[in-house]
Scaffold this active site. Structure first.
Site, PDB file in Angstrom:
ATOM      1  CG  ASN A 230      -0.264   0.051   2.527  1.00 21.87           C
ATOM      2  OD1 ASN A 230       0.728  -0.646   2.741  1.00 21.87           O
ATOM      3  ND2 ASN A 230      -0.742   0.874   3.436  1.00 21.87           N
TER       4      ASN A 230
ATOM      5  CB  CYS B 105      -1.846   1.845   9.536  1.00 22.27           C
ATOM      6  SG  CYS B 105      -2.907   1.407   8.171  1.00 22.27           S
TER       7      CYS B 105
HETATM    8  N1  PMP Z   1      -3.279  -4.698   4.908  1.00 26.27           N
HETATM    9  C1  PMP Z   1      -2.938  -3.796   3.988  1.00 26.27           C
HETATM   10  C2  PMP Z   1      -2.045  -4.216   2.861  1.00 26.27           C
HETATM   11  C3  PMP Z   1      -3.414  -2.487   4.084  1.00 26.27           C
HETATM   12  O1  PMP Z   1      -3.059  -1.586   3.161  1.00 26.27           O
HETATM   13  C4  PMP Z   1      -4.270  -2.125   5.155  1.00 26.27           C
HETATM   14  C5  PMP Z   1      -4.822  -0.735   5.311  1.00 26.27           C
HETATM   15  N2  PMP Z   1      -4.018   0.311   4.862  1.00 26.27           N
HETATM   16  C6  PMP Z   1      -4.577  -3.111   6.104  1.00 26.27           C
HETATM   17  C7  PMP Z   1      -4.082  -4.379   5.938  1.00 26.27           C
HETATM   18  C8  PMP Z   1      -5.436  -2.809   7.316  1.00 26.27           C
HETATM   19  O2  PMP Z   1      -6.738  -2.506   6.958  1.00 26.27           O
HETATM   20  P1  PMP Z   1      -7.794  -2.082   8.083  1.00 26.27           P
HETATM   21  O3  PMP Z   1      -7.213  -0.901   8.776  1.00 26.27           O
HETATM   22  O4  PMP Z   1      -9.016  -1.753   7.298  1.00 26.27           O
HETATM   23  O5  PMP Z   1      -7.990  -3.239   8.995  1.00 26.27           O
END
Ligand code: PMP
Length: 381
Positions: free
Chosen positions: A150, A323
């Site tokens: 990401n 995150c």
């Molecule tokens: N895995 C990946 C590759 C992500 O990009 C993300 C969110 N950016 C997540 C997990 C976590 O997603 P969530 O916060 O919706 O649980």
């Protein structure tokens, strides 16, 4: 306003919004009950399961369970599979650039006596297949490698990864959060045993996700309670969220070919324009990358300053992953691709979505050029 942080949050697809309004206006009972209202809710959940399965080429809809998001799916996949199958061995393998919702569950397993190996990636973020071959042993129960990253957009060679993992008898989990709905995914043809999906990344509501578990793979629940979602995700279903995720998956499957081509053209204009700026570099793979993803680093300036300055110019961009952005630590992804700390701090990520238009590209490039010039003029670095 130009919004370029679709990896952090996507606006709900307008058709999902219409669908959701209609759905909420009706009454969905509890899918575990067997009178009419419950059966209608169960029917809505089943339909969503079929749409999500179809999006990823899973022929058995029962192989999909719904969760509260990619984080929960990753936890069930990594911890649940490792703990359920640990008589085979106590080894787990990931890459160094997995999302923290994969890396941290793997770290929890350390306390249960597991050995965890993080396989390195090259300067583009592509996993080192030679190192993977050495890391995965017959005792490795789960190997978790994401479909695409990401922060830098790089798409991993999942078929090759699957061959290596299966030659040693283990299970492959693929976090497909950022790739699903952007590139065609076929879990069966790619040899994926478990796959994580996020509703919001398909244009559905936030706080909603799914996990594909190939029939025959046994997984232990992380949360315990009732028997919903095959006991792997107990608790009354978020029927509304599930139904909307299903609708988003249906639309994503339908619109992906054209939409991904359209966004890739805008992405390419951003990449061409921004890498033309002095000491600006593309991060991630130049060609094997997500169609909506453009990521950069600039020397001698901070990503947070770029983000704030761009915001003032009416443009929302990211600097690394949402995150971890509030920790102000250098991104583990950018360090893993070989950047020095000061280089890793100068990153900017633009992820495109449905509302973006081609004529925004030159405006964004001009804004970045102006921002970088202004920030460099005042930097002490
Ligand atoms: N895995 C990946 C590759 C992500 O990009 C993300 C969110 N950016 C997540 C997990 C976590 O997603 P969530 O916060 O919706 O649980």
């Amino acid at each position: 306003r130009i919004y370029l942080d679709h990896a952090a949050a996507m606006p709900i697809h307008p058709e999902v919004l219409r669908f959701g309004n209609r759905f909420l206006a009706g009454f969905a009972g509890n899918p575990s009950t067997i009178y009419r209202e419950g059966l209608a809710a169960e029917e809505a959940v089943s339909r969503a399961r079929e749409e999500v399965a179809a999006l990823i080429g899973a022929s058995d809809p029962a192989s999909v369970i719904f969760t509260s998001g990619a984080t929960e799916s990753n936890n069930i996949a990594v911890r649940g599979t490792a703990l359920r199958n640990m008589k085979r061995g106590k080894r787990v393998v990931t890459s160094t650039i997995e999302h923290i919702s994969v890396l941290n569950p793997a770290k929890v397993l350390l306390k249960k006596g597991f050995a965890v190996t993080e396989v390195p990636v090259d300067r583009y973020g592509t996993i080192d297949l030679g190192a993977l071959e050495e890391a995965v042993t017959p005792e490795t129960v789960v190997t978790s490698v994401h479909y695409a990253n990401n922060e830098i957009g790089t798409i991993e060679p999942i078929r090759e990864v699957a061959e290596i993992v299966h030659a040693r008898g283990g299970f492959l989990h693929v976090d497909a959060t950022d790739a699903a709905g952007r590139v065609p995914i076929n879990v069966e043809r790619a040899g994926i045993d478990l796959a994580t999906l996020s509703s919001n990344q398909l244009g559905g509501p936030q706080g909603m996700g799914a996990l594909y578990i190939r029939p025959g793979v046994r997984v232990q629940p992380v949360l315990v309670g009732g028997g919903q979602e095959r006991g792997l995700r107990p608790g009354t279903e978020d029927v509304f969220g599930i139904a909307c995720m299903g609708e988003a998956a249906r639309l994503a499957a339908k619109e992906m070919p054209e939409e991904s081509r359209r966004l890739a053209a805008i992405r390419d204009r951003l990449i061409a324009g921004i890498t033309d700026i002095e000491e600006a570099y593309l991060t991630g793979h130049p060609t094997e990358r997500l169609p909506h993803h453009a990521s950069f680093r600039f020397s001698r300036i901070e990503g947070e300053s770029i983000q704030l300055a761009m915001n003032m110019l009416g443009i929302a961009v990211a600097t690394g992953s949402a995150c971890t952005s509030r920790t102000l630590e250098a991104s583990h992804v950018l360090l893993a691709i070989g950047l020095a700390h000061e280089e890793a701090h100068g990153s900017m990520v633009a992820t495109l979505g449905r509302e973006n238009r081609a004529d925004e590209a030159p405006r964004v490039v001009d804004a970045v050029r102006e921002t970088v010039k202004r920030l460099r003029a005042i930097t002490p670095l």
